[in-house]
Scaffold this active site. Structure first.
Site, PDB file in Angstrom:
ATOM      1  CE  LYS A   1      -3.947  -1.818   2.635  1.00 41.27           C
ATOM      2  NZ  LYS A   1      -4.959  -1.683   1.587  1.00 41.27           N
TER       3      LYS A   1
ATOM      4  NE  ARG B   1     -10.983  -9.913  -1.698  1.00 39.64           N
ATOM      5  CZ  ARG B   1     -11.307  -9.030  -2.631  1.00 39.64           C
ATOM      6  NH1 ARG B   1     -11.704  -9.436  -3.825  1.00 39.64           N
ATOM      7  NH2 ARG B   1     -11.263  -7.735  -2.388  1.00 39.64           N
TER       8      ARG B   1
HETATM    9  N1  BES Z   1      -8.139  -3.614   4.557  1.00 40.16           N
HETATM   10  C1  BES Z   1      -8.324  -3.254   3.196  1.00 40.16           C
HETATM   11  C2  BES Z   1      -9.630  -2.512   2.962  1.00 40.16           C
HETATM   12  C3  BES Z   1      -9.705  -1.120   3.506  1.00 40.16           C
HETATM   13  C4  BES Z   1      -9.113  -0.073   2.833  1.00 40.16           C
HETATM   14  C5  BES Z   1     -10.383  -0.856   4.673  1.00 40.16           C
HETATM   15  C6  BES Z   1      -9.202   1.203   3.336  1.00 40.16           C
HETATM   16  C7  BES Z   1     -10.464   0.420   5.182  1.00 40.16           C
HETATM   17  C8  BES Z   1      -9.872   1.459   4.505  1.00 40.16           C
HETATM   18  C9  BES Z   1      -8.338  -4.487   2.329  1.00 40.16           C
HETATM   19  O1  BES Z   1      -7.542  -5.540   2.753  1.00 40.16           O
HETATM   20  C10 BES Z   1      -7.849  -4.085   0.986  1.00 40.16           C
HETATM   21  O2  BES Z   1      -6.705  -3.753   0.869  1.00 40.16           O
HETATM   22  N2  BES Z   1      -8.740  -4.118   0.007  1.00 40.16           N
HETATM   23  C11 BES Z   1      -8.420  -3.716  -1.319  1.00 40.16           C
HETATM   24  C12 BES Z   1      -9.121  -4.659  -2.258  1.00 40.16           C
HETATM   25  C13 BES Z   1      -8.593  -4.625  -3.652  1.00 40.16           C
HETATM   26  C14 BES Z   1      -7.167  -5.121  -3.684  1.00 40.16           C
HETATM   27  C15 BES Z   1      -9.458  -5.499  -4.528  1.00 40.16           C
HETATM   28  C16 BES Z   1      -8.925  -2.283  -1.526  1.00 40.16           C
HETATM   29  O3  BES Z   1      -9.957  -1.908  -0.972  1.00 40.16           O
HETATM   30  O4  BES Z   1      -8.227  -1.539  -2.208  1.00 40.16           O
HETATM   31 MN    MN Z   2      -5.546  -5.419   2.048  1.00 36.77          MN
END
Ligand code: BES
Ligand code: MN
Ligand code: ZN
Length: 477
Positions: free
Chosen positions: A253, A327
């Site tokens: 990230k 997931r």
């Molecule tokens: N934990 C994150 C989701 C999230 C992001 C929660 C920002 C709260 C604030 C999750 O694990 C994630 O990274 N999801 C990705 C999914 C994508 C890779 C399909 C996302 O939301 O970008």
């Molecule tokens: Mn994630």
């Protein structure tokens, strides 16, 4: 512990308290100050000349009926940032039910502050709320006694969950969460905690949970909390995403927003809080809460894009994006739960799963995805009643292409960036047998509450799921 008393006249209240009432409240002392305050038509707050009160806040009656824009809570929040008195008198004779439940949870949540983590040396110790006098009508007393007891137990569960979620992730590791769960559950004879270590996770075939957790210095854990408030009957199962820190893995990230990712275990924390609340109220049900705990880190053992891992139900998943880790751990935990309780009444999972649900629904509503219409209706109704609401997103076979993989049974992210939240739910549905009603709550927007520009844990959706239980129990009676 905050004490409370239901009173029918202001003369029964303790002196030197902070009086909070609708601007139209009658009778109040007939003073110039109060009459001027009534006349403003706005929120009026006074700290001087208030005797026998320490402080008086009059709030327009419309806000006591406002269950959509949080009007009353918005007025209360700054007042309790630095309270004038440890005692509050609140006139709840004419208030919308969902607003009342929210206000009570807000007040009972005052037992906890970020300062309690003792990470800030200069602890500006402010007065803390210790007693609530609630002004009501004699005819409301009986119902209110139940409501107060329930909302205080809910708040206590929220506080346990919020505190755990607020603890930084260098301390709050999977093992730490497991230890805390055991310590908190030990206070209730009806709760029993079972912890799977890394070896047991591998032995029991939880290959998705292991794939996510194996890159970290602190190994993954699976915690199952069993609540036996009844001798028999179907078990209500709850599964929480417990990523103690989400770096994104090798699909790293960006740095700027990453600090909130210690909150990626809010789903798991809230499952724990939910069971604590149920145990405190001795609800006559059986429940199991499952916490899927792992840190999504980078390192020589971290999962790599293109890896394929196998879940405990035998299905394989191609991991094309290491940041779609939630997931993976949930899929394994849902399958494990369904094997443990094939006759479960339902499985409800909760997770900070996708940033996209915030784009779709914002910060007030949790995303609900289910194919079970009765679960959808019941959760939607419970949310409206208690002010912890959900909104449905679609979930059906039209999403199938989003999880197709050439090399494995499923892939963890679609390449097209479409229907991101629903695609995640579609992946999850493969891990719950069709015989068990299942619902997925994406709480990325609601599990955190933004306070002074910073995010802190909110304890949602514990109120929703407790109200859902209350409603079910009322029907069974
Ligand atoms: N934990 C994150 C989701 C999230 C992001 C929660 C920002 C709260 C604030 C999750 O694990 C994630 O990274 N999801 C990705 C999914 C994508 C890779 C399909 C996302 O939301 O970008
Ligand atoms: Mn994630
Ligand atoms: Zn995550």
């Amino acid at each position: 512990m905050i004490t409370y008393q239901l009173i029918h006249s202001l003369s029964e209240a303790q002196p030197n308290a902070h009086l909070i009432a609708p601007s139209t409240s009658q009778p109040l002392p007939d003073s110039t100050l109060i009459n001027e305050m009534r006349a403003t038509g706005n929120i009026a707050d006074a700290c001087f000349g208030c005797a026998p009160f320490k402080r008086i806040t009059l709030i327009p009656p419309a806000l006591w009926q406002d269950n959509l824009t949080d009007g009353l809570l918005k007025a209360l929040r700054p007042l309790f940032a630095t309270p004038a008195s440890a005692r509050v008198i609140i006139d709840i004779r004419d208030i919308h039910e969902a607003v009342l439940l929210q206000v009570l949870r807000f007040l009972f949540n005052q037992v906890y502050r970020l300062n309690d983590l003792q990470l800030k040396t200069a602890d500006n110790a402010t007065v803390r709320l210790s007693h609530i006098d609630a002004l009501c009508l004699p005819g409301q007393q009986e119902a209110l006694e139940i409501i107060f007891r329930q909302q205080q137990a809910i708040a206590n569960g929220m506080v346990a969950a919020r505190r755990l979620a607020d603890i930084p992730s260098d301390c709050c590791t999977p093992q730490f969460v497991a230890d805390q769960a055991q310590a908190l559950c030990a206070a209730f004879p009806t709760l029993r905690c079972e912890v799977l270590n890394e070896q047991q996770i591998v032995e029991q075939g939880l290959g998705l949970l292991h794939a996510v957790g194996k890159g970290a210095a602190c190994p993954p854990r699976l915690v199952a909390i069993h609540y036996d408030g009844a001798a028999d009957g179907p078990v209500r199962c709850y599964v929480g995403k417990g990523i103690t820190f989400d770096t994104g893995g090798l699909w790293l990230k960006e740095g700027a927003g990453m600090y909130t990712m210690k909150y990626d275990m809010c789903g798991a924390a809230n499952v724990l809080g939910l069971l604590l609340s149920a145990a405190e109220l001795n609800l006559p049900v059986r429940m199991m809460g499952v916490l899927a705990l792992a840190e999504n880190a980078i390192g020589p053992n971290a999962m790599q894009p293109g890896n394929v891992a196998r879940a405990c139900n035998g299905m394989t998943v191609e991991i094309n994006n290491t940041d779609a880790e939630g997931r993976l751990v949930l899929a394994d935990a849902i399958a494990w739960t369904s094997q443990r309780h094939p006759q479960a009444r339902y499985i409800i999972d909760m997770a900070t799963l996708t940033g996209a649900v915030v784009k779709a629904l914002g910060y007030e509503l949790s995303g609900l995805m289910t194919q079970d219409e009765s679960l959808r209706d019941n959760l939607t109704r419970a949310g409206k009643k208690c002010g912890d609401e959900v909104w449905s997103l679609p979930l059906d076979a039209r999403l199938q292409k989003q999880t197709e993989s050439a090399i494995a049974d499923l892939c963890n992210t679609p390449t097209n960036n479409a229907a991101i939240s629903a695609s995640a739910a579609w992946l999850l549905h493969h891990f719950c047998p069709a015989t068990i009603p299942w619902a997925h709550l994406d709480v990325s927007g609601t599990a955190l509450w933004r306070e002074g520009g910073k995010s802190v844990a909110s304890g949602r959706p514990i109120p929703l799921l407790m109200q859902h239980l209350f409603n079910e129990l009322a029907v069974e009676k």
